[in-house]
Design an enzyme around this catalytic site. Structure first.
Site, PDB file in Angstrom:
ATOM      1  CG  HIS A  59      30.450  35.974  27.487  1.00  0.00           C
ATOM      2  ND1 HIS A  59      30.712  36.805  28.548  1.00  0.00           N
ATOM      3  CD2 HIS A  59      30.410  34.714  28.014  1.00  0.00           C
ATOM      4  CE1 HIS A  59      30.831  36.097  29.655  1.00  0.00           C
ATOM      5  NE2 HIS A  59      30.645  34.818  29.357  1.00  0.00           N
ATOM      6  CD  GLU A  60      29.241  31.665  26.166  1.00  0.00           C
ATOM      7  OE1 GLU A  60      30.175  30.904  26.510  1.00  0.00           O
ATOM      8  OE2 GLU A  60      28.461  32.185  26.985  1.00  0.00           O
ATOM      9  CG  HIS A  84      33.925  31.148  28.172  1.00  0.00           C
ATOM     10  ND1 HIS A  84      34.613  31.235  29.358  1.00  0.00           N
ATOM     11  CD2 HIS A  84      32.719  31.752  28.389  1.00  0.00           C
ATOM     12  CE1 HIS A  84      33.871  31.864  30.266  1.00  0.00           C
ATOM     13  NE2 HIS A  84      32.721  32.196  29.698  1.00  0.00           N
ATOM     14  CD  GLU A  97      32.512  34.981  32.668  1.00  0.00           C
ATOM     15  OE1 GLU A  97      31.669  35.752  32.175  1.00  0.00           O
ATOM     16  OE2 GLU A  97      32.533  33.756  32.455  1.00  0.00           O
TER      17      GLU A  97
END
Length: 512
Positions: free
Chosen positions: A278-279, A282, A308
């Site tokens: 997920h990160e 970003h 996101e």
């Protein structure tokens, strides 16, 4: 003597340089605050909270002063009718938008927000550790009251929740996605996902749900090494990034320096791995922003919803895909030999299970995740509207969790204290669902141009990065959010692609 035309040209040039100079100061302060936030979760000694709160409050106050600077106001006035390039128009549009909002808020109100939110994160950490909402409730009340007052100054005739959603400044802003669009997306997800989740719970499909948990424990140092190898595989630039542990995963930074964090569980490596996937999304977005625009809006991400979409793409459309587990299982077995007998298919089933008892948003599956977001947003709207008080939050939270997920939290750490976001933001969660539906929309469009599954299966992520950079990352805030989405995908933001993706994927997994 200069002609009037020459004077106008000089005035326009000087005015634009003033806008650039103020923008850089504002954004430098914001990034410095990111580093203080990172340090407070990763490195700061436990007793450092009071000084850190003061430091972050001072930075917020300085940002407000730059955003409302009289010289900036004069420069923006000069540029109102000036002939500008496309990029200059975008830069002025974004700076003017924040100037107009910030100058409508009295300095004492802005100072109150800074004072309240600067120490709220430390209050949240202590309350979460104690699993006691009442320990955070007074802080939460001050946060809600301060932002409600802010909204009343910004647009006194509008719904304060909508004002908070559309008019915020800085990194947490989500501009150009109206609340009507949000409501349409939420309505679609309620209508489609609640019955789909119920069907899944009634399914007799036998997934390998314990493929990881049956083989615990998992050494934390080995997990950290696994996460580094995962970031290598995905293509992180270590010259501009680092990985650490934090209570709640996050990724903050600039084109030149991104701090990635995740958290670890000895019961399963998936908590850390999914956090890193997920990160990384970003981080890839931040690294893909144009370096030559650092310090102005074109060098900044186009709102948290778009941000996101990048993280949810890598977490879900890559990390929860069959091709990824065909690629990744050998790497996972190298770090954890106890998984030698776990097949890629079993791993795929384990990471895509729809839980009967999921309490924690960041550990949720793709479907129940959105129920977490919707219930939080309904709590926020009730608070801002004065329909409930902060003391009512745990009960409303539990009731909504029961309604959407069929479970009730066992304590406040499983309930309204599980996320740190309310320590500074309201609304705080809508962007996660906006990002998820946009990720599905981008994924569908990407598959028209690339053999995405084949690329993932062979670990060739560069074409995927190139596609995302061309469509999303390199533009920063050059376009409004709605325009960026239409340019990237050919149509307005919609939940339909996510619904189609969910039906197909989970219908096959659960034999629906």
């Amino acid at each position: 003597m200069a002609t009037n035309s020459q004077e106008d040209d000089l005035s326009t040039e000087a005015a634009f340089e003033t806008v650039l100079e103020k923008s850089k100061r504002i954004l430098d302060l914001e990034k410095a605050d990111f580093m203080l936030r990172w340090d407070s979760d990763v490195m700061m000694p436990e007793g450092g909270g009071p000084a850190r709160a003061s430091q972050r409050s001072s930075i917020a106050a300085a940002q407000h002063r730059y955003r409302t600077d009289e010289d900036l106001g004069r420069a923006l006035k000069i540029l109102e009718d000036a002939e500008l390039t496309r990029d200059q128009v975008a830069i002025v549009r974004e700076v003017r938008r924040e100037y107009d909002v910030e100058t409508s808020v009295p300095s004492e109100v802005q100072d109150r927000i800074s004072e309240v939110t600067s120490g709220a994160h430390e209050d949240w950490k202590r309350a979460k550790e104690a699993k006691d909402w009442s320990a955070f409730a007074p802080t939460m009340e001050r946060v809600v009251d301060a932002w409600a007052e802010w909204a009343d100054h910004v647009d006194p005739d509008n719904d304060p929740f909508e004002t908070l959603w559309t008019k915020r400044s800085g990194y947490h802003a989500q501009r150009y996605v109206d609340l009507e669009t949000v409501d349409q997306i939420f309505d679609t997800l309620r209508e489609e996902l609640v019955p789909l989740i119920a069907e899944i719970h009634d399914s007799d499909a036998d997934l390998a749900t314990d493929a990881f948990t049956a083989n615990d424990p998992y050494d934390v140092d080995a997990q950290h090494s696994l996460c580094e190898d995962t970031l290598d595989l995905l293509g992180v630039d270590w010259d501009r990034a680092r990985l650490d542990e934090a209570p709640h995963p996050f990724s903050y930074g600039t084109q030149y320096d991104v701090r990635i964090s995740t958290r670890f569980s000895e019961a399963t490596p998936m908590v850390a791995l999914q956090g890193v996937l997920h990160e990384f999304g970003h981080t890839a977005y931040t690294h893909g922003l144009p370096q030559d625009h650092y310090g102005d809006p074109i060098g900044e991400p186009r709102g948290l919803g778009v941000h996101e979409s990048q993280s949810r793409f890598f977490e879900n459309h890559v990390g929860r895909s069959e091709p990824f587990w065909e690629l990744f299982m050998p790497t996972l077995r190298e770090h954890f030999p106890q998984l030698a007998d776990v097949s890629p298919q079993e791993a795929y089933e384990a990471v895509n299970q729809v839980y009967d008892d999921n309490y924690i948003r960041v550990e949720a599956d793709e479907l129940t995740y959105h129920m977490h977001i919707i219930l939080r947003t309904e709590v926020e709207r009730a608070l801002v509207a004065g329909e409930i008080g902060v003391e009512d939050v745990p009960e409303m939270w539990a009731d909504k969790t029961d309604e959407y997920l069929g479970i009730r939290p066992e304590n406040d750490a499983q309930g309204p204290l599980q996320d740190p976001h309310w320590a500074g933001q309201i609304p705080a969660f809508i962007t996660y669902t906006i990002g998820s539906v946009l990720a599905a929309q981008l994924d569908a469009k990407m598959r028209e141009d690339l053999a995405v599954d084949d690329l993932i299966r062979t670990g060739e992520f560069e074409p995927i990065h190139d596609w995302m950079t061309e469509r999303i990352r390199r533009h920063g805030q050059r376009y409004r959010t709605d325009e960026l989405i239409e340019r990237a995908t050919g149509e307005p933001l919609t939940a339909e692609y996510f619904v189609d993706y969910a039906r197909e994927k989970y219908g096959e997994l659960y034999d629906l």
